[in-house]
Structure formats: structure tokens, C-alpha cells
Design a protein around this motif. Sequence first.
Motif, PDB file in Angstrom:
ATOM      1  N   SER A 182       0.835  -1.212   0.000  1.00 47.72           N
ATOM      2  CA  SER A 182       0.000   0.000   0.000  1.00 47.72           C
ATOM      3  C   SER A 182       0.862   1.252   0.000  1.00 47.72           C
ATOM      4  O   SER A 182       0.417   2.318  -0.401  1.00 47.72           O
ATOM      5  N   THR A 183       2.104   1.118   0.490  1.00 49.36           N
ATOM      6  CA  THR A 183       2.861   2.313   0.866  1.00 49.36           C
ATOM      7  C   THR A 183       4.325   2.222   0.486  1.00 49.36           C
ATOM      8  O   THR A 183       4.959   1.179   0.701  1.00 49.36           O
ATOM      9  N   LEU A 184       4.833   3.314  -0.061  1.00 46.60           N
ATOM     10  CA  LEU A 184       6.284   3.484  -0.194  1.00 46.60           C
ATOM     11  C   LEU A 184       6.734   4.199   1.073  1.00 46.60           C
ATOM     12  O   LEU A 184       6.296   5.315   1.353  1.00 46.60           O
ATOM     13  N   ASP A 187      19.218   4.372   9.696  1.00 49.02           N
ATOM     14  CA  ASP A 187      19.514   4.191  11.119  1.00 49.02           C
ATOM     15  C   ASP A 187      18.974   2.851  11.650  1.00 49.02           C
ATOM     16  O   ASP A 187      17.801   2.518  11.452  1.00 49.02           O
ATOM     17  N   SER A 188      19.853   2.116  12.331  1.00 48.77           N
ATOM     18  CA  SER A 188      19.522   0.747  12.773  1.00 48.77           C
ATOM     19  C   SER A 188      18.408   0.711  13.820  1.00 48.77           C
ATOM     20  O   SER A 188      17.848  -0.345  14.096  1.00 48.77           O
ATOM     21  N   ARG A 189      18.096   1.877  14.399  1.00 47.47           N
ATOM     22  CA  ARG A 189      17.100   1.891  15.474  1.00 47.47           C
ATOM     23  C   ARG A 189      15.668   2.005  14.969  1.00 47.47           C
ATOM     24  O   ARG A 189      14.729   1.994  15.765  1.00 47.47           O
ATOM     25  N   ILE A 190      15.517   2.124  13.659  1.00 51.08           N
ATOM     26  CA  ILE A 190      14.163   2.253  13.099  1.00 51.08           C
ATOM     27  C   ILE A 190      13.757   0.920  12.480  1.00 51.08           C
ATOM     28  O   ILE A 190      14.489   0.378  11.645  1.00 51.08           O
ATOM     29  N   ASN A 191      12.612   0.411  12.894  1.00 52.12           N
ATOM     30  CA  ASN A 191      12.093  -0.819  12.304  1.00 52.12           C
ATOM     31  C   ASN A 191      10.707  -0.501  11.727  1.00 52.12           C
ATOM     32  O   ASN A 191       9.710  -0.513  12.448  1.00 52.12           O
ATOM     33  N   PRO A 192      10.648  -0.174  10.415  1.00 51.14           N
ATOM     34  CA  PRO A 192       9.383   0.303   9.832  1.00 51.14           C
ATOM     35  C   PRO A 192       8.208  -0.649  10.045  1.00 51.14           C
ATOM     36  O   PRO A 192       7.098  -0.213  10.348  1.00 51.14           O
ATOM     37  N   PHE A 234       6.748  -0.981   0.823  1.00 51.01           N
ATOM     38  CA  PHE A 234       7.880  -0.951  -0.104  1.00 51.01           C
ATOM     39  C   PHE A 234       8.834   0.067   0.500  1.00 51.01           C
ATOM     40  O   PHE A 234       8.480   1.232   0.666  1.00 51.01           O
ATOM     41  N   ILE A 235      10.037  -0.378   0.879  1.00 51.66           N
ATOM     42  CA  ILE A 235      10.866   0.459   1.752  1.00 51.66           C
ATOM     43  C   ILE A 235      12.125   0.968   1.053  1.00 51.66           C
ATOM     44  O   ILE A 235      12.842   0.198   0.407  1.00 51.66           O
ATOM     45  N   ILE A 290      10.904   5.131  -6.517  1.00 50.34           N
ATOM     46  CA  ILE A 290       9.691   5.954  -6.611  1.00 50.34           C
ATOM     47  C   ILE A 290       8.929   5.600  -7.890  1.00 50.34           C
ATOM     48  O   ILE A 290       7.732   5.320  -7.856  1.00 50.34           O
ATOM     49  N   GLU A 291       9.636   5.597  -9.007  1.00 54.39           N
ATOM     50  CA  GLU A 291       8.966   5.307 -10.283  1.00 54.39           C
ATOM     51  C   GLU A 291       8.312   3.926 -10.256  1.00 54.39           C
ATOM     52  O   GLU A 291       7.157   3.764 -10.637  1.00 54.39           O
ATOM     53  N   TYR A 292       9.081   2.945  -9.810  1.00 52.07           N
ATOM     54  CA  TYR A 292       8.574   1.569  -9.833  1.00 52.07           C
ATOM     55  C   TYR A 292       7.374   1.403  -8.902  1.00 52.07           C
ATOM     56  O   TYR A 292       6.347   0.833  -9.265  1.00 52.07           O
ATOM     57  N   SER A 293       7.494   1.938  -7.685  1.00 54.51           N
ATOM     58  CA  SER A 293       6.420   1.712  -6.712  1.00 54.51           C
ATOM     59  C   SER A 293       5.157   2.486  -7.080  1.00 54.51           C
ATOM     60  O   SER A 293       4.045   2.006  -6.866  1.00 54.51           O
TER      61      SER A 293
END
Length: 223
Positions: free
Chosen positions: A41-43, A49-54, A66-67, A89-92
Motif C-alpha cells: 500500500s505504501t512506499l 539508522d539501525s534503530r528504526i524498524n518500519p 515498499f521500503i 519511486i517510479e517503480y512503486s
Amino acid sequence: MASTPRQSLIELLEGVQKFDRDVYPDHQELFESLATGQSPSTLFITCSDSRINPSLITQTEPGELFIVRNVGNIVPPYGDMLGAVSSAIEYSVLVLKVRNIIVCGHSNCGAMNALCDLSSKKFDSMPTVRRWLRAAEAARATFGPLQAEDVGPETIRSLAEQNVLLQLTHLRTHPAVVGALARGELALQGWFYDIATGKITVLDEATRKSYSVDEAIAHFQSR
Ligand SMILES: [Zn+2]
């Protein structure tokens, strides 16, 4: 003491064993359903940063985000640096037809700290970082002259928020994004993630104010 490369590799591989043994079986159906395609659903664009877990902070499953991750959650303006970010960006947007693009900055961001200090000698040995962070320079400019040693957590937070708003502006230079926005098929949003509290705030581009997640949900539900 930091672990050696070999020790840390073994730890990673043991993590893979644990995934294979304990986690995969519980999600086997999901992974099998994802084997032949994705429809995220989302790009989600955030810092390396290793402290972020989307997936953890949005409680999403594989297949939903899509990260794109890079130093400073930067989106170079279209044409400035055609590369990994522009391609994603284009692909997603054009192929996967994501409905949202989130740009997520965060507290204690090393890239924001570096932005205050880019002309210092210590970046002479990091020409790539220096060049890359130029795409965030306009966020720093809103603060006037800044010295890295005088910059506290609140300034880093404000800088990270300004940077998110700047990168949303850069997103709007990408033809794929402009087209999808014009067709009403896409929404853009900026977030700030505070590592210590785990709180996300939503940044409003028009007012340049930040809102709690509860406020943002209430706002969208009332529309
Ligand atoms: Zn960062």
C-alpha cells in the motif's frame, strides 16, 4: 567490547536459524501467498539508522511496505541524482501503484547532526556523505548558522522535521508522483519518529505543525 566480524556474522546466522525454526512456520501461508507477487500500500522512505524498524512501528506484515532507506531519509529532486531513490519511486508508483508515500525522519539522526557540520575537515574523508547531504541543505538553511557543538536534541528534532518537509517537496518534482497526485491516486505524508518514546508525530505540510497520530486519524476520519 564490540563483537568481531566473525562473531557478529554467527549471531546473524543464528537469527536466521531462529526465523526458520520458530517464526516462518507461523507465517507460512502468508509467505507462500507472497511468493509470486506484491501489492504494497505504501512506499516508506526512512533513514538507514539501525534503530528504526518500519514494520514494527507500523505493525505491518511482509508485503505491505515498499521500503527505501538511506542516510537522512533523503529524496533527491528529480533529475539531480537519478539512482536508487528515483527508481524506487517510479517503480512503486507506476507499477505497484502504492497509495501512500511516507517520509519518516527520526530523533538523534546522525545525518541531521552532520548537516550542521558539513564544511568541517572531518567530512573531507567522506566526500560521498557530503555530496549526498546537500539534498538536505535547504532544511538546515531555515535555522541560519548552526555549529554542531551547540546543537541539542531539540534542534536536531526541528531539523529532522524540516528535512522531512523538504523531502516531501522534492517528491513533488518526480513526474510519477506528480501524475499520481493529479489523478487523486496517491497521498504524501511526513512523519517524525522519537526513538526513546516510540511516538510518531505526523507533520502537516501546509501548516508546518506536527500532530499526534490520534489527531491525524481523527482528521482523516472527519473528511
Ligand atoms: Zn538518521
